[in-house]
Design an enzyme around this catalytic site. Sequence first.
Site, PDB file in Angstrom:
ATOM      1  N   LYS A 180      40.308  49.719  37.691  1.00 45.82           N
ATOM      2  CA  LYS A 180      40.773  49.118  36.446  1.00 45.82           C
ATOM      3  C   LYS A 180      41.473  50.162  35.576  1.00 45.82           C
ATOM      4  O   LYS A 180      41.236  51.364  35.720  1.00 45.82           O
ATOM      5  CB  LYS A 180      39.580  48.552  35.668  1.00 45.82           C
ATOM      6  CG  LYS A 180      38.854  47.398  36.322  1.00 45.82           C
ATOM      7  CD  LYS A 180      37.656  46.995  35.487  1.00 45.82           C
ATOM      8  CE  LYS A 180      36.909  45.827  36.121  1.00 45.82           C
ATOM      9  NZ  LYS A 180      37.670  44.564  36.039  1.00 45.82           N
ATOM     10  N   ARG A 221      32.755  37.601  43.145  1.00 44.40           N
ATOM     11  CA  ARG A 221      32.673  36.445  44.048  1.00 44.40           C
ATOM     12  C   ARG A 221      32.052  36.825  45.389  1.00 44.40           C
ATOM     13  O   ARG A 221      31.426  35.988  46.049  1.00 44.40           O
ATOM     14  CB  ARG A 221      34.059  35.835  44.231  1.00 44.40           C
ATOM     15  CG  ARG A 221      35.073  36.712  44.916  1.00 44.40           C
ATOM     16  CD  ARG A 221      36.502  36.308  44.647  1.00 44.40           C
ATOM     17  NE  ARG A 221      36.877  36.546  43.256  1.00 44.40           N
ATOM     18  CZ  ARG A 221      38.070  36.230  42.750  1.00 44.40           C
ATOM     19  NH1 ARG A 221      38.990  35.675  43.515  1.00 44.40           N
ATOM     20  NH2 ARG A 221      38.339  36.478  41.487  1.00 44.40           N
TER      21      ARG A 221
END
EC number: 3.4.11.1
Length: 499
Positions: free
Chosen positions: A276, A350
């Site tokens: 990130k 996920r």
Amino acid sequence: MPDVVNVGFVPMATSARGVLFVFCDDALKFGPDTVKALGTAANAVKRAAATSQFKGKSGSTLDILAPEGLKAVRLVVIGAGKLAAIKDHDFLKLGGVLAGKIGGGKEAVTVIAELPTGAMTPAQGAAVAAGVRMRAYKFDRYKTKKKDGEDTPLNASVAIAVRDVAAAKKAFAPQNHVVDGVIMARELVNEPPNVLFPVEFARRASQLRKLGVGVEVLDVPAMKRLKMGALLGVSQGSTQPGRTVIMRWNGGKKGEQPVAFVGKGVCFDTGGISIKPSGSMEDMKGDMGGAACVVGLMHALAARKAKINVVGAIGLVENMPDGNAQRPGDIVTSMSGQTIEIINTDAEGRLVLADVLWYVAKKHKPKFMVDLATLTGAILVALGTEYAGLFSNNDQLSERLTEAGQATGERVWRLPMGPEYDKMMDSQFADMKNAGARHGGSITAAQFLQRFVDDTPWAHLDIAGTAMGAPKTDINQSWGSGYGVRLLDRLVADYYESK
């Protein structure tokens, strides 16, 4: 959990000293007991209201020092707005407004729980008390020095005057346990990541055993035996080993099918190799907000002895970029046997949920599953910080979640799903990719998760905009909100719990 304010109930006729709180409507009218308690001080209220243009709007306040005719050293009038429009969760907000006006003094606090139409019901008075506790919560344990003007901790005793003390106490008892669950979730989200790593998170969840919750902690060897390759792939880049925690509350009939709640618990998310940007990366300590909610919910349900069987499951990992970290291009095999090509290591939540959802669906066979996850930035683009995104394969479950959200103020908004989105996750090399194209990111994430629930009725709540860093409200001044605990407790209580 910190307990910085004591809230109790007293008879309506109790004499008020210290700070007195009363409620009015948007016509500046008071209830009969309030009028009696104010006496000649009502004139001071009228003058102060005219001077300050106080109209009794919901959540507005009028503060009067040393009002003539009262033994109280301070009088605070809280506007309840139009009474015809007031909803159940508005009383929670009124309690929050009240707590925000107590200040740092040590005077006793008395609250007359009455509207112009008469005394508040026991449930309404209990909601005011719950709102006081929720607003009073503050996370500052790591501050050794306070800056000038910084808020001092609220340390007060609040006596709420009601018509029926016993009924108010009875109504407050379960709400108080739910507030404890909310505060527990906030505590977990607020903790720094060097303190709350996966093993420590699992240890704290294990403390629910004191309430009668069965807790099983799966370590790395256990998860390997279960072939949880999707979760373990995320965890392999960190020196902190991952954990899966399974919590079980058996408050319903023996052998009755449970309901299940699953939480994403990425204790810190750098993004992994797909790292990130550095700006605001510190906020990724909150990427375990879903797991925090599930632990807080299990606390609430067990503490209030909910008459239902519940499974709570959380997958706990760190997503870090060391030499052993998962790479874009890797292919992992999930517990379900489905293979996943890793396109973006920052689409890790996920993967964690995939294995935990499959585990719960196959081992516990619940009536339904609800998962919560700070899953996508795309949900903030779609809904901002006021609603959580709702995705589901079951209309009834979606409708009930929506209704519970309206009742509690923890609102959800259903977004579409459909096979048209599946093609966005097609992989040349595996059964699927872990990330779709740029558009519809929250939807494709939900489509991915749906592949791991089989035929179980299921809902996914994307709480990236509501669990952390959301704007401060009347009932929350904390960075971590505890979102979802009240929503799901209400879902259970209204629709699934034995009466």
